[in-house]
Enzyme design. Sequence first.
Site, PDB file in Angstrom:
ATOM      1  N   GLU A   1       9.760  -9.632   4.381  1.00  0.00           N
ATOM      2  CA  GLU A   1       8.378  -9.238   4.575  1.00  0.00           C
ATOM      3  C   GLU A   1       7.621  -9.244   3.254  1.00  0.00           C
ATOM      4  O   GLU A   1       8.180  -8.941   2.202  1.00  0.00           O
ATOM      5  CB  GLU A   1       8.313  -7.859   5.237  1.00  0.00           C
ATOM      6  CG  GLU A   1       8.662  -7.987   6.712  1.00  0.00           C
ATOM      7  CD  GLU A   1       8.628  -6.685   7.468  1.00  0.00           C
ATOM      8  OE1 GLU A   1       8.324  -5.643   6.867  1.00  0.00           O
ATOM      9  OE2 GLU A   1       8.915  -6.725   8.669  1.00  0.00           O
TER      10      GLU A   1
ATOM     11  N   CYS B   1       6.029   1.344   1.385  1.00  0.00           N
ATOM     12  CA  CYS B   1       7.162   1.206   0.467  1.00  0.00           C
ATOM     13  C   CYS B   1       8.475   1.606   1.110  1.00  0.00           C
ATOM     14  O   CYS B   1       8.573   2.678   1.708  1.00  0.00           O
ATOM     15  CB  CYS B   1       6.980   2.174  -0.690  1.00  0.00           C
ATOM     16  SG  CYS B   1       6.245   1.462  -2.085  1.00  0.00           S
TER      17      CYS B   1
HETATM   18  N1  SAH Z   1      14.806  -2.575  -6.224  1.00  0.00           N
HETATM   19  C1  SAH Z   1      13.652  -2.325  -6.988  1.00  0.00           C
HETATM   20  C2  SAH Z   1      12.376  -2.821  -6.349  1.00  0.00           C
HETATM   21  C3  SAH Z   1      12.207  -2.561  -4.857  1.00  0.00           C
HETATM   22  S1  SAH Z   1      11.924  -0.938  -4.333  1.00  0.00           S
HETATM   23  C4  SAH Z   1      13.551  -0.851  -7.319  1.00  0.00           C
HETATM   24  O1  SAH Z   1      14.332  -0.083  -6.793  1.00  0.00           O
HETATM   25  O2  SAH Z   1      12.725  -0.509  -8.138  1.00  0.00           O
HETATM   26  C5  SAH Z   1      10.205  -0.656  -4.638  1.00  0.00           C
HETATM   27  C6  SAH Z   1       9.854   0.820  -4.752  1.00  0.00           C
HETATM   28  O3  SAH Z   1       9.839   1.476  -3.478  1.00  0.00           O
HETATM   29  C7  SAH Z   1      10.856   1.573  -5.605  1.00  0.00           C
HETATM   30  O4  SAH Z   1      10.246   2.433  -6.509  1.00  0.00           O
HETATM   31  C8  SAH Z   1      11.623   2.334  -4.564  1.00  0.00           C
HETATM   32  O5  SAH Z   1      12.258   3.395  -5.140  1.00  0.00           O
HETATM   33  C9  SAH Z   1      10.529   2.697  -3.579  1.00  0.00           C
HETATM   34  N2  SAH Z   1      11.033   3.144  -2.271  1.00  0.00           N
HETATM   35  C10 SAH Z   1      12.120   2.708  -1.621  1.00  0.00           C
HETATM   36  N3  SAH Z   1      12.276   3.391  -0.455  1.00  0.00           N
HETATM   37  C11 SAH Z   1      11.257   4.261  -0.381  1.00  0.00           C
HETATM   38  C12 SAH Z   1      10.860   5.231   0.579  1.00  0.00           C
HETATM   39  N4  SAH Z   1      11.539   5.397   1.705  1.00  0.00           N
HETATM   40  N5  SAH Z   1       9.760   5.949   0.331  1.00  0.00           N
HETATM   41  C13 SAH Z   1       9.035   5.752  -0.794  1.00  0.00           C
HETATM   42  N6  SAH Z   1       9.357   4.857  -1.733  1.00  0.00           N
HETATM   43  C14 SAH Z   1      10.459   4.116  -1.536  1.00  0.00           C
END
Ligand code: SAH
Length: 393
Positions: free
Chosen positions: A113, A366
């Site tokens: 996505e 996110c």
């Molecule tokens: N793998 C990388 C990039 C993808 S995640 C990383 O971890 O940085 C992108 C962002 O979304 C990250 O900051 C991650 O921690 C956040 N994220 C993942 N799951 C989430 C959730 N359920 N609620 C809010 N943020 C989330």
Amino acid sequence: MNAPITQDVVTIPRKLPEGPTNLVGLTRAELRDALIAAGTPEKQAKMRVGQIWQWIYQWGVRDFDSMTNLAKAYRAKLAEHFVIEIPEVVQRLVSKDGTRKYLVRIAGGHEVEVVYIPESDRGTLCISSQVGCTLTCSFCHTGTQKFVRNLTPGEIVGQIMVARDDLGEWPIPGAPKDETRLLSNIVLMGMGEPLYNFENVRDAMKITMDGEGISLSRRRITLSTSGVVPAIARTAEEIGCLLAVSFHATTDEVRDVLVPINKKWNIETLLEALSAYPRLTNSERITFEYVMIDGVNDSDADAHRLVKHLDGIPAKVNLIPFNEWPGAPYKRSSNNRIHAFANIIYQAGYASPIRTTRGEDIMAACGQLKSATERARKSRKEIAAEAGLPAAE
Ligand code: SAH
Ligand code: SF4
């Protein structure tokens, strides 16, 4: 045989196993090699690379016949050997707030996505680097999905091209130059850990930054990492984009659980690598992403510890209210708690915006990418099975 002798030793990386080579995602050097291998005289290769590059990335052209500054016979030869392909959009959802979510299909039938978030002064595209993730952050839905594979450079830059297609944002030759861009910023914050797919992400971002093509400045690209420490300096040297880090906890004890890569590279090691980044890239602050989880990482003491960690690092904090997903082991912090936490950071002199959740009605938030689709897929199959019908693809 009058083919150039170099043909035997030329290797064309990332050639599709069968059929013509996709030119999308090749670096300039790879494109040059591919053109020479297909019979382009070496002397002309550099010029042809520039011309074809511009057609693909500046004008958004997908067929060789439209490349009107190339001879007809040469266009036909290109069409024999190559294709210009980007991921196929299989679903497009537009939220009430203007957020767009695309489900795109890549080779092997996998789907990722891509989310486009319009704002008053910019338009940000959130792209993915992997199908699934090898890491298992306990709050992240992607972390519960199996890792399938790395995306290729073409599939990464292809996500940007998909969005430009949908936004109708390829320039029309001869038209006056319009400086306002609908798609002005890229965040590598979709599925996957970009620094565990380093080369492909780097090559895709090089293409994205190239002034003769998509031409987005390195300061408009933000790569988010969970903290792959050895790749951080390399990101500075080889990509030079802005950096965000999924920090999420202020003690190793809690971070070990939320972001388990912390067991390999702990907070101290991570902060050391981060503090060198702005100097190496001569760029702005690092974004510390901090997901607000009720009773886990959201106390006043956490906020004060976070401020201590930031000491000496040009930083801003991005507070992300936890997006709950079905079966998630956590709850989102209350609004009051989030604001109290933000205030402590702010009082210490750091910007601490709270990320607004966009596109909630289309599950574009996110950490939720792909989840809704997977559930929909499963239930359709289940329904078909219950009815004794073959599952439709
Ligand atoms: N793998 C990388 C990039 C993808 S995640 C990383 O971890 O940085 C992108 C962002 O979304 C990250 O900051 C991650 O921690 C956040 N994220 C993942 N799951 C989430 C959730 N359920 N609620 C809010 N943020 C989330
Ligand atoms: Fe992977 Fe990032 Fe999710 Fe962690 S937060 S599982 S690194 S996508």
